[in-house]
Design a protein around this motif. Structure first.
Motif, PDB file in Angstrom:
ATOM      1  N   ALA A 165      -2.423  -1.910   6.214  1.00 16.71           N
ATOM      2  CA  ALA A 165      -2.630  -0.570   6.773  1.00 16.71           C
ATOM      3  C   ALA A 165      -3.410   0.333   5.815  1.00 16.71           C
ATOM      4  O   ALA A 165      -4.025   1.307   6.241  1.00 16.71           O
ATOM      5  N   SER A 166      -3.412   0.023   4.532  1.00 17.24           N
ATOM      6  CA  SER A 166      -4.167   0.817   3.557  1.00 17.24           C
ATOM      7  C   SER A 166      -5.674   0.698   3.779  1.00 17.24           C
ATOM      8  O   SER A 166      -6.433   1.517   3.290  1.00 17.24           O
ATOM      9  N   GLN A 167      -6.094  -0.339   4.469  1.00 15.85           N
ATOM     10  CA  GLN A 167      -7.496  -0.663   4.688  1.00 15.85           C
ATOM     11  C   GLN A 167      -8.237  -0.971   3.390  1.00 15.85           C
ATOM     12  O   GLN A 167      -9.464  -1.018   3.368  1.00 15.85           O
ATOM     13  N   CYS A 168      -7.480  -1.183   2.327  1.00 16.87           N
ATOM     14  CA  CYS A 168      -8.056  -1.624   1.056  1.00 16.87           C
ATOM     15  C   CYS A 168      -7.852  -3.126   0.873  1.00 16.87           C
ATOM     16  O   CYS A 168      -8.429  -3.730  -0.029  1.00 16.87           O
ATOM     17  N   VAL A 169      -7.010  -3.715   1.701  1.00 14.48           N
ATOM     18  CA  VAL A 169      -6.685  -5.137   1.641  1.00 14.48           C
ATOM     19  C   VAL A 169      -6.956  -5.729   3.027  1.00 14.48           C
ATOM     20  O   VAL A 169      -6.522  -5.160   4.026  1.00 14.48           O
ATOM     21  N   THR A 170      -7.676  -6.856   3.086  1.00 15.64           N
ATOM     22  CA  THR A 170      -7.985  -7.464   4.387  1.00 15.64           C
ATOM     23  C   THR A 170      -7.057  -8.621   4.727  1.00 15.64           C
ATOM     24  O   THR A 170      -6.815  -8.898   5.895  1.00 15.64           O
ATOM     25  N   LYS A 171      -6.532  -9.312   3.703  1.00 18.20           N
ATOM     26  CA  LYS A 171      -5.564 -10.397   3.902  1.00 18.20           C
ATOM     27  C   LYS A 171      -4.525 -10.294   2.806  1.00 18.20           C
ATOM     28  O   LYS A 171      -4.846  -9.926   1.676  1.00 18.20           O
ATOM     29  N   ALA A 172      -3.279 -10.645   3.155  1.00 17.10           N
ATOM     30  CA  ALA A 172      -2.222 -10.516   2.151  1.00 17.10           C
ATOM     31  C   ALA A 172      -1.086 -11.485   2.426  1.00 17.10           C
ATOM     32  O   ALA A 172      -0.908 -11.959   3.552  1.00 17.10           O
ATOM     33  N   CYS A 173      -0.325 -11.730   1.381  1.00 17.61           N
ATOM     34  CA  CYS A 173       0.822 -12.626   1.462  1.00 17.61           C
ATOM     35  C   CYS A 173       1.836 -12.181   0.414  1.00 17.61           C
ATOM     36  O   CYS A 173       1.466 -11.741  -0.670  1.00 17.61           O
ATOM     37  N   ILE A 174       3.115 -12.296   0.758  1.00 17.66           N
ATOM     38  CA  ILE A 174       4.187 -12.102  -0.220  1.00 17.66           C
ATOM     39  C   ILE A 174       4.983 -13.401  -0.226  1.00 17.66           C
ATOM     40  O   ILE A 174       5.373 -13.904   0.837  1.00 17.66           O
ATOM     41  N   ALA A 175       5.198 -13.943  -1.410  1.00 14.78           N
ATOM     42  CA  ALA A 175       5.899 -15.220  -1.534  1.00 14.78           C
ATOM     43  C   ALA A 175       6.875 -15.161  -2.706  1.00 14.78           C
ATOM     44  O   ALA A 175       6.750 -14.321  -3.598  1.00 14.78           O
ATOM     45  N   GLY A 176       7.818 -16.085  -2.706  1.00 13.83           N
ATOM     46  CA  GLY A 176       8.738 -16.217  -3.832  1.00 13.83           C
ATOM     47  C   GLY A 176       8.074 -16.980  -4.963  1.00 13.83           C
ATOM     48  O   GLY A 176       7.023 -17.606  -4.781  1.00 13.83           O
TER      49      GLY A 176
END
Length: 126
Positions: free
Chosen positions: A13-24
């Protein structure tokens, strides 16, 4: 807030990141953006690179099958770039946030968004 909410509402939603992931730290994906087909093996190499940066220096950073050139990093942050896109990753106590940004977004804009979320997760014990 769910992990997917962090990806959708904080990173994308920031429009500064196009793809993202959160992982352990084990490489298991907790949440990811649609179409970001990062693998557990790629995450495992990235996560080991926080402590052994020579791995990333020689092999680069591979995410979703795309190899990025490693630029710099610390035990908490990894930066990489390829053409008009870049990577900014942050390791927290229990997680790693992986983000891809594209021109015209500047590296420091993506870094600010990713590290703000990372610092928040650290204060929450993650």
């Amino acid at each position: 807030m769910s992990w997917q909410d962090y990806v959708d509402n904080q990173l994308l939603a920031s429009q500064c990141v196009t793809k993202a992931c959160i992982a352990g730290h084990d490489g298991n994906i907790w949440a990811q953006s649609a179409g970001f087909e990062i693998t557990k093996e790629e995450l495992a190499k990235l996560i080991s690179g926080f402590d052994q940066q020579d791995i990333l220096t020689s092999n680069g950073v591979t995410l979703a099958g795309q190899r990025y050139i490693y630029l710099s990093g610390t035990d908490r942050v990894v930066r990489a770039k390829l053409g008009r896109s870049g990577v900014h990753c942050m390791k927290t106590t229990q997680a790693v946030i992986v983000s891809i940004y594209e021109d015209p977004v500047q590296p420091q804009q993506a870094a600010s968004v990713v590290e703000k979320l990372g610092d928040y997760l650290i204060t929450c014990g993650y």
